[in-house]
Design an enzyme around this catalytic site. Structure first.
Site, PDB file in Angstrom:
ATOM      1  N   GLY A 233       0.824  -1.204   0.000  1.00 47.95           N
ATOM      2  CA  GLY A 233       0.000   0.000   0.000  1.00 47.95           C
ATOM      3  C   GLY A 233       0.854   1.247   0.000  1.00 47.95           C
TER       4      GLY A 233
ATOM      5  N   GLY B 117       2.640   2.204   2.448  1.00 45.24           N
ATOM      6  CA  GLY B 117       3.845   2.008   3.243  1.00 45.24           C
ATOM      7  C   GLY B 117       3.684   2.135   4.739  1.00 45.24           C
TER       8      GLY B 117
ATOM      9  N   THR C 119       4.703  -3.301  -4.230  1.00 46.51           N
ATOM     10  CA  THR C 119       3.383  -2.913  -4.705  1.00 46.51           C
ATOM     11  C   THR C 119       3.401  -2.874  -6.230  1.00 46.51           C
ATOM     12  OG1 THR C 119       1.678  -1.174  -4.667  1.00 46.51           O
ATOM     13  CG2 THR C 119       3.953  -0.457  -4.544  1.00 46.51           C
TER      14      THR C 119
ATOM     15  N   CYS D 268     -20.333  -1.810   1.106  1.00 48.26           N
ATOM     16  CA  CYS D 268     -19.366  -2.652   1.821  1.00 48.26           C
ATOM     17  C   CYS D 268     -19.643  -2.658   3.320  1.00 48.26           C
ATOM     18  CB  CYS D 268     -17.951  -2.169   1.532  1.00 48.26           C
ATOM     19  SG  CYS D 268     -17.379  -2.505  -0.149  1.00 48.26           S
TER      20      CYS D 268
END
Length: 403
Positions: A184, A186, A204, A366
């Site tokens: 991602g 980091g 990534t 979600c």
């Protein structure tokens, strides 16, 4: 014809709650048992009605983002919550049974995420404007489930809890080499380096994430302890004391599960520990929601535990621990939705009204699926040796020791 089919579909679906629908011709239909707060939805053209009848899982999100379905009483979260709660036990209508079966049958084709396709899929979602993610994520840009030790935890606290909980499971010690698969922006890598003294390689496929992670590590003086690379997990070489992967496994794709876990086995030192954190499906295997697959996460898939374990077992890894997080992601998404809503004008300035409605729908859908559906979060702690971790979980709940 389409109005009658639509009416039959909703009468089968909505057994609980209160929903009123106004059709394009002005006719009002009522569904549910009258319980709860009344919700009112308006459909603005016949094409939307037809699409909802034929392919509701795709059509609902498209109608909302295109403005051909509007909610005039109640809100999006309540409406989607009503749908998800009823959907679990709905008998459905006969003409909609073939499409889900076809999606399941085609999963291995649609999720064949070879390296080139994986890069395109990642770019679709993660290479959007950096500003967008700053508008609803925490400052560390943790784009995965937080860990709410207390219901009143802030988003920032929950994300810190998550990182430290994972660090405990990894039993990080200063000087250890760590591979972060799908790092991602980091944040996990920087935490393991700064707070636990690890040497971290984060990989990534996102250009935007790579640039941000590298620049942030340089700015925070961590460039000698954290290295970020644009790299596919299948191309990593060397061995590592620890491997962590948070929120990346959902992008691997069913045909590549064995390759993924074999890579973990091959890159992990003999006495090493790996931690895989992924969204999981607690029902029988299913297909990815077509709206999510088309607009949000192409190539994505939520695995069942049985699908994961089948590949773990053939990769000669020990399953040292499995933990299931319930409702933590619902709470994380609630925070994200609230922050996104507070910044919709800024998102609109970056993109447009349709994009705002699309992401509003994505976050709300979600959340309601985690809150009322069969989604949870799985954490798999994996080792190559039977005795690589303690025999009980007591070590997870001792006072935190960083470097």
């Amino acid at each position: 014809m389409w109005d009658r089919a639509f009416d039959l579909m909703l009468r089968r679906l909505l057994q609980k709650g209160s929903l009123q629908v106004t059709l394009p011709n002005g006719q009002r239909l009522h569904y549910g048992d009258g319980s709860g707060v009344l919700l009112h939805v308006e459909l603005h053209n016949v094409a939307t009605v037809r699409h909802l009848v034929l392919n509701p899982e795709l059509a609902l999100g498209e109608a909302y983002m295109n403005g051909t379905l509007t909610i005039t009483e109640g809100d999006l979260h309540s409406f989607l919550g009503l749908i998800v709660k009823n959907y679990r036990n709905a008998p459905g209508v006969w003409w909609q049974r073939l499409l889900p079966r076809l999606r399941i049958a085609l999963r291995r084709f649609t999720q064949n995420n070879v390296a080139l396709r994986a890069r395109r899929n990642v770019a679709h979602h993660y290479d959007l404007s950096d500003t967008l993610y700053d508008l609803f994520l925490d400052p560390d840009r943790q784009y995965s489930c937080g860990y709410f030790r207390d219901p009143n935890d802030t988003l920032e606290q929950a994300q810190t809890n998550k990182k430290y909980h994972i660090a405990r499971k990894l039993m990080i010690e200063p000087g250890m080499g760590v591979l972060d698969i799908g790092c991602g922006w980091g944040g996990m890598a920087r935490t393991l380096a700064q707070d636990f003294g690890a040497q971290v390689l984060g990989i990534t496929l996102s250009q935007q994430q790579y640039a941000y992670a590298s620049e942030t590590a340089d700015r925070e003086g961590l460039a000698d302890r954290v290295d970020f690379q644009l790299c596919d997990y299948r191309d990593v070489t060397g061995t590592f004391d620890r491997i962590v992967s948070v929120g990346m496994f959902e992008h691997v794709g069913l045909p590549h599960y064995h390759a993924y876990f074999q890579s973990i086995h091959d890159r992990l030192s003999p006495d090493g520990i790996a931690l895989v954190h992924t969204i999981g499906w607690t029902g029988p295997p299913d297909a990815t929601n077509p709206w999510i697959a088309k607009y949000i996460f192409p190539g994505g898939y939520i695995p069942t535990m049985s699908e994961v374990m089948q590949s773990v077992e053939t990769s000669h890894l020990w399953t040292a621990d499995v933990e299931v997080w319930r409702l933590h992601y619902a709470e994380t998404l609630r925070h994200w939705s609230e922050r996104f809503a507070a910044n919709e004008d800024k998102v609109r300035a970056l993109y447009d009204d349709r994009f705002v409605r699309m992401w509003r729908f994505y976050l709300a859908a979600c959340e309601q699926t985690f809150r009322h559906g069969r989604q949870a979060v799985f954490q798999f702690q994996l080792t190559r040796r039977i005795d690589a971790v303690p025999l009980t979980r007591d070590y997870l709940y001792q006072p935190q020791t960083a470097k």
